[in-house]
Design a protein around this motif. Structure first.
Motif, PDB file in Angstrom:
ATOM      1  N   ASP A 192     -10.978  -4.974  11.147  1.00  0.00           N
ATOM      2  CA  ASP A 192     -11.859  -4.042  10.455  1.00  0.00           C
ATOM      3  C   ASP A 192     -12.072  -2.737  11.202  1.00  0.00           C
ATOM      4  O   ASP A 192     -12.726  -1.822  10.687  1.00  0.00           O
ATOM      5  CB  ASP A 192     -13.215  -4.698  10.180  1.00  0.00           C
ATOM      6  N   ASN A 193     -11.516  -2.624  12.424  1.00  0.00           N
ATOM      7  CA  ASN A 193     -11.600  -1.348  13.136  1.00  0.00           C
ATOM      8  C   ASN A 193     -10.659  -0.304  12.524  1.00  0.00           C
ATOM      9  O   ASN A 193     -10.785   0.886  12.805  1.00  0.00           O
ATOM     10  CB  ASN A 193     -11.246  -1.521  14.619  1.00  0.00           C
ATOM     11  N   LEU A 194      -9.706  -0.764  11.721  1.00  0.00           N
ATOM     12  CA  LEU A 194      -8.787   0.145  11.034  1.00  0.00           C
ATOM     13  C   LEU A 194      -9.123   0.173   9.550  1.00  0.00           C
ATOM     14  O   LEU A 194      -9.114  -0.858   8.874  1.00  0.00           O
ATOM     15  CB  LEU A 194      -7.339  -0.315  11.215  1.00  0.00           C
ATOM     16  N   CYS A 195      -9.429   1.361   9.052  1.00  0.00           N
ATOM     17  CA  CYS A 195      -9.618   1.552   7.617  1.00  0.00           C
ATOM     18  C   CYS A 195      -8.288   2.032   7.051  1.00  0.00           C
ATOM     19  O   CYS A 195      -7.874   3.175   7.284  1.00  0.00           O
ATOM     20  CB  CYS A 195     -10.720   2.584   7.362  1.00  0.00           C
ATOM     21  N   LEU A 196      -7.600   1.154   6.346  1.00  0.00           N
ATOM     22  CA  LEU A 196      -6.268   1.459   5.835  1.00  0.00           C
ATOM     23  C   LEU A 196      -6.348   1.736   4.342  1.00  0.00           C
ATOM     24  O   LEU A 196      -6.729   0.871   3.557  1.00  0.00           O
ATOM     25  CB  LEU A 196      -5.314   0.289   6.096  1.00  0.00           C
ATOM     26  N   LEU A 197      -5.992   2.975   3.959  1.00  0.00           N
ATOM     27  CA  LEU A 197      -6.045   3.400   2.570  1.00  0.00           C
ATOM     28  C   LEU A 197      -4.645   3.737   2.078  1.00  0.00           C
ATOM     29  O   LEU A 197      -3.834   4.280   2.830  1.00  0.00           O
ATOM     30  CB  LEU A 197      -6.936   4.636   2.424  1.00  0.00           C
ATOM     31  N   ILE A 198      -4.383   3.426   0.820  1.00  0.00           N
ATOM     32  CA  ILE A 198      -3.085   3.743   0.225  1.00  0.00           C
ATOM     33  C   ILE A 198      -3.310   4.468  -1.100  1.00  0.00           C
ATOM     34  O   ILE A 198      -4.049   3.983  -1.965  1.00  0.00           O
ATOM     35  CB  ILE A 198      -2.246   2.471  -0.012  1.00  0.00           C
ATOM     36  N   SER A 199      -2.687   5.629  -1.240  1.00  0.00           N
ATOM     37  CA  SER A 199      -2.731   6.378  -2.486  1.00  0.00           C
ATOM     38  C   SER A 199      -1.390   6.251  -3.200  1.00  0.00           C
ATOM     39  O   SER A 199      -0.354   6.656  -2.669  1.00  0.00           O
ATOM     40  CB  SER A 199      -3.030   7.854  -2.221  1.00  0.00           C
ATOM     41  N   HIS A 200      -1.423   5.689  -4.416  1.00  0.00           N
ATOM     42  CA  HIS A 200      -0.199   5.500  -5.213  1.00  0.00           C
ATOM     43  C   HIS A 200      -0.006   6.622  -6.229  1.00  0.00           C
ATOM     44  O   HIS A 200       0.925   6.569  -7.026  1.00  0.00           O
ATOM     45  CB  HIS A 200      -0.270   4.182  -5.988  1.00  0.00           C
ATOM     46  N   ASN A 212      -3.156  -6.427   5.752  1.00  0.00           N
ATOM     47  CA  ASN A 212      -3.440  -7.109   4.485  1.00  0.00           C
ATOM     48  C   ASN A 212      -4.770  -6.692   3.863  1.00  0.00           C
ATOM     49  O   ASN A 212      -5.042  -6.990   2.691  1.00  0.00           O
ATOM     50  CB  ASN A 212      -3.431  -8.630   4.686  1.00  0.00           C
ATOM     51  N   HIS A 213      -5.613  -6.005   4.610  1.00  0.00           N
ATOM     52  CA  HIS A 213      -6.933  -5.626   4.102  1.00  0.00           C
ATOM     53  C   HIS A 213      -6.952  -4.210   3.519  1.00  0.00           C
ATOM     54  O   HIS A 213      -8.014  -3.626   3.312  1.00  0.00           O
ATOM     55  CB  HIS A 213      -7.968  -5.715   5.224  1.00  0.00           C
ATOM     56  N   TYR A 214      -5.776  -3.629   3.254  1.00  0.00           N
ATOM     57  CA  TYR A 214      -5.720  -2.236   2.782  1.00  0.00           C
ATOM     58  C   TYR A 214      -6.473  -2.084   1.461  1.00  0.00           C
ATOM     59  O   TYR A 214      -6.620  -3.018   0.681  1.00  0.00           O
ATOM     60  CB  TYR A 214      -4.269  -1.769   2.618  1.00  0.00           C
ATOM     61  N   LYS A 215      -6.941  -0.847   1.226  1.00  0.00           N
ATOM     62  CA  LYS A 215      -7.627  -0.515  -0.020  1.00  0.00           C
ATOM     63  C   LYS A 215      -6.851   0.588  -0.733  1.00  0.00           C
ATOM     64  O   LYS A 215      -6.363   1.521  -0.106  1.00  0.00           O
ATOM     65  CB  LYS A 215      -9.067  -0.049   0.251  1.00  0.00           C
ATOM     66  N   THR A 216      -6.749   0.461  -2.046  1.00  0.00           N
ATOM     67  CA  THR A 216      -6.061   1.463  -2.855  1.00  0.00           C
ATOM     68  C   THR A 216      -7.054   2.528  -3.304  1.00  0.00           C
ATOM     69  O   THR A 216      -8.162   2.207  -3.753  1.00  0.00           O
ATOM     70  CB  THR A 216      -5.418   0.818  -4.083  1.00  0.00           C
ATOM     71  N   VAL A 217      -6.659   3.799  -3.164  1.00  0.00           N
ATOM     72  CA  VAL A 217      -7.513   4.907  -3.621  1.00  0.00           C
ATOM     73  C   VAL A 217      -6.700   5.764  -4.588  1.00  0.00           C
ATOM     74  O   VAL A 217      -5.537   6.050  -4.356  1.00  0.00           O
ATOM     75  CB  VAL A 217      -8.018   5.768  -2.433  1.00  0.00           C
TER      76      VAL A 217
END
Length: 780
Positions: A563-571, A758-763
């Motif tokens: 959780d120290n890494l906030c991983l975001l992915i924009s499609h 595996n905890h990435y969030k889509t924005v």
């Protein structure tokens, strides 16, 4: 190998104990090495009755507390009636009338062979013959002498006594070293997650003489986790020397620091870091001859004292230490460092020194293998580097230019150059309207023409050191030699191609699949550990780096809190080449959305300089208040340092660095703590479409059906993973990574995500980014 056992070749024994005088690397012709075997065979098959060629020798001798194993191969043993003659064959460019009877190294090697042969065959007298072959005239000269067993015995043991002074020095050191290793504890209070597992696997691999492939995300402590068990293995005589191989200077420094940490815990261990000759040379031009360099003049008369001085005074032979002692003793720092490699317990150096067939350390790897361990750091870089090492190319223009230069000065040389130039012209015609021509096999006619050119140019180069065209001809000569050497490796894993390059033409022998040659190179040692933070998919790297199904492999999880890494992915944004022009403003907005939530330092990575420059221009227009830095195509060391030094701790203003994926700022850079709060990665990192990548794709499509993945997808995602790895560098670090590209939603790419992603969030929009980051940074 027992600590009192010494295995040495007769040639190395002679050259080490009897060396003296100057370093003189002025051109004397090296192509005869290519023909040396043929010349030996020609003489050996000349019809002399009783001539036995290539006679191997192994001589075991217990002497003064040591077990010596002396090895060699006699060029010829001649048996005539009751006489036995040891024949030593030497090639020379000198006229034979200038060959006298006094060449101490030539006689010494032959006399050592003669002593061993006489002892093993109970001979009282034996003849020694030097056979000189003049490479231009093909004339032969014999010089023969008769020795009693007493004479050559005295000579042999004089050399052995001199060598054993050094052996005693190193044995005493090894006793101290091994005692310190036995009591050495892991130099940290506790193991990080995955660290102990890695260390155990490395030790087991070395003990069994095998290969290990390791994917170990940032934070595990790969360097100490591989060096510590390797050092332990040396103490238990499971390996004799560690070669720590890297692609970058910064990773060599991490290895040096790890050894220093272990020394603080009591380790006694000598290490050498090899620096490129051009960087370490004291002179403006690296001309290694006594006329141009005072360090070359008399180098071998002083180098032994320098070795004893540094060996008894220092443990870490890093660049500044080597330079200090080289200046003190007035010797060549580069040759000094190569000598020190023989006496060091570990050699820290570039991949080339172990694997490149043109420059590898011949004193270790040319004639035999050793109980060596290869620790291969950042092993993902070895894929492209090995293709480069096993490939070679030539351009047409130098042949044309030099053909004109020598037209009247040396017509025969001009003719040889013209022949090669004409072959380039004919191949260029075959390209037709295409800009390239791919061949499935090597071109024997071209290789033969190049060999003829080497022979012709060598004659001229040996006699015209200061003439017009000398430097250009010398440079081309060595390029051609390297090309011929690589051509000898040509097999079904190679392809040749011709490519038009503006007004010039390039001809290249291209290694499509380096796995076989890397596998053979690894056999020069006992064991090999390939490790990287991005060695995924691991099956791909095992395949391409010369591994097989029986090799060990480990995939470790990240040592850091997920959780120290906030991983975001924009499609929502396409970064494909055809869509890029429409993405500039959107990407600029996404960058600002990320950085504005928590002021500080950020990096943005792009797949190309052009893309980066366009977005940078738009970003500056939209957000002029934000300070930005821009990577350029060519940056000096000072410019690189200024770029990185701008990323400071505890800065509450915005700084954005614009850089390229796979570049100098996307790998091996440690910006810990608040020096870097996040990274925005634009695109999936695919290498630019080009002829070579497409050839690689076609090859692997035929081989395993994974051509696109091997040529483009896996190398591209490796760049993405490396760039993302810049953000979280310690257990205390927190940061954000935003991936921008529609293709990140594709399973082809998602399956390459490491487990800690595996905890990435889509924005899908700016509002989504703001909400997630406001929550993420708000938890501080």
């Amino acid at each position: 190998m027992a600590s009192n056992e010494i295995r040495i070749s007769i040639r190395n024994l002679v050259e080490f104990t009897l060396r003296s005088g100057d370093i003189d690397n002025r051109f004397i012709g090296v192509s005869r090495a290519l023909e040396g075997t043929k010349i030996h065979q020609k003489i050996q098959k000349s019809g002399i009755e009783g001539y036995n060629a290539e006679v191997p020798l192994v001589y075991r001798l217990e002497y003064k507390g040591f077990l010596l194993i002396c090895e060699g191969r006699i060029d010829g043993v001649i048996k005539e009636d009751s006489r036995v003659t040891i024949d030593e064959i030497k090639t020379t460019a000198k006229p034979l009338e200038y060959i006298d009877e006094f060449n101490i190294l030539h006689w010494a090697q032959a006399k050592c062979y003669a002593y061993i042969y006489a002892v093993q065959n109970a001979l009282v007298n034996i003849d020694v013959q030097l056979t000189y072959y003049q490479i231009e005239t093909e004339e032969i000269k014999h010089i023969r002498k008769t020795f009693t067993i007493t004479e050559i015995s005295d000579f042999f043991f004089e050399l052995i006594d001199k060598y054993l002074k050094w052996a005693a020095l190193t044995r005493n050191w090894e006793i101290q070293r091994n005692d310190s290793i036995k009591s050495l504890k892991f130099p940290f209070e506790k193991y990080r997650s995955g660290q102990r597992e890695l260390a155990i696997a490395v030790y087991k691999t070395i003990s069994e003489g095998r290969k290990l492939f390791v994917h170990a995300p940032t934070g595990i402590g790969k360097t100490i986790s591989t060096l510590f068990p390797a050092v332990k293995a040396i103490g238990e005589e499971k390996t004799s020397k560690i070669f720590y191989l890297t692609a970058k200077t910064i990773t060599r420094q991490v290895a040096e620091e790890s050894f220093e940490i272990m020394r603080e815990y009591g380790l006694k261990f000598k290490t050498i870091t090899l620096t490129a000759k051009e960087k370490v040379c004291f002179k403006e031009n690296a001309w290694c001859n006594p006329e141009n360099c005072e360090y070359a003049k008399g180098h071998y008369d002083r180098v032994d004292n320098a070795i004893i001085d540094i060996y008894t005074s220092e443990h870490s032979f890093v660049r500044d230490v080597v330079e200090k002692y080289a200046k003190k003793h007035k010797i060549c720092p580069f040759e000094f460092s190569l000598d020190l490699a023989m006496w060091a317990d570990s050699v820290i150096c570039d991949y080339n020194y172990a694997f490149d067939p043109r420059v590898y350390l011949k004193r270790f790897f040319q004639f035999n293998t050793g109980e060596y361990t290869f620790l291969i750091d950042e092993a993902h870089n070895l894929v492209d580097r090995s293709r480069e090492m096993f490939s070679a190319e030539l351009y047409k223009r130098p042949f044309l230019n030099l053909k004109k230069t020598f037209k009247t000065k040396k017509p025969t040389l001009s003719k040889a150059l013209s022949k090669v130039n004409s072959m380039f012209i004919e191949m260029r015609k075959e390209c037709g309207k295409e800009n390239h021509l791919v061949c499935q096999k090597g071109l024997k006619e071209l290789y033969q023409a190049l060999k003829e050119l080497v022979k012709e140019s060598e004659t001229w180069l040996t006699q015209n050191g200061m003439s017009e065209g000398y430097d250009e001809m010398l440079e081309l000569y060595f390029e051609v030699l390297a090309f011929i050497k690589i051509a000898e490796l040509y097999d079904e894993r190679y392809i040749t191609y011709l490519e038009k390059d503006q007004s010039d033409v390039k001809f290249k022998i291209f290694c499509l699949d380096p796995s076989h040659l890397l596998g053979e190179a690894i056999k020069r040692g006992k064991s090999a550990i390939f490790f990287s933070a991005t060695l995924t998919p691991i099956d791909y790297f095992v395949d391409i780096l010369g591994g097989n199904e029986s090799d060990y492999r480990i995939l470790l999880n990240s040592a850091f809190e997920r959780d120290n890494l906030c991983l975001l992915i924009s499609h929502t944004i396409s970064t494909k080449f055809k869509d890029r022009q429409n993405s500039y403003a959107h990407i600029a907005q996404y960058i600002y959305a990320v950085i504005s939530q928590n002021p500080g330092n950020y990096l943005v990575f792009f797949p190309s300089y052009k893309y980066m420059n366009e977005v940078h221009l738009i970003f500056n227009q939209m957000y002029p208040e934000v300070k930005s830095l821009l990577q350029t195509g060519i940056m000096s060391e000072e410019e690189r340092e200024h770029f990185l030094d701008s990323f400071k701790d505890d800065v509450r203003e915005l700084l954005v660095g614009f850089a390229v994926l796979g570049g100098i700022f996307s790998e091996g850079v440690d910006l810990m703590g608040d020096k870097l709060l996040g990274a925005i990665i634009v695109g999936v990192g695919l290498p630019q479409l080009c002829l070579e990548r497409n050839i690689v794709m076609d090859y692997f499509n035929r081989k395993n059906g994974l051509g696109y993945e091997y040529a483009y997808v896996y190398p591209g995602m490796n760049k993405v993973l490396q760039a993302a790895g810049r953000v979280i560098r310690s257990e205390e670090d927190r940061g954000v990574v935003l991936l921008i590209d529609q293709r990140f939603s594709n399973n082809l790419y998602k399956k390459l995500f490491p487990a800690h992603w595996n905890h990435y969030k889509t924005v899908n929009n700016i509002k989504g980014i703001n909400g997630i980051l406001n929550n993420f940074w708000g938890r501080l």
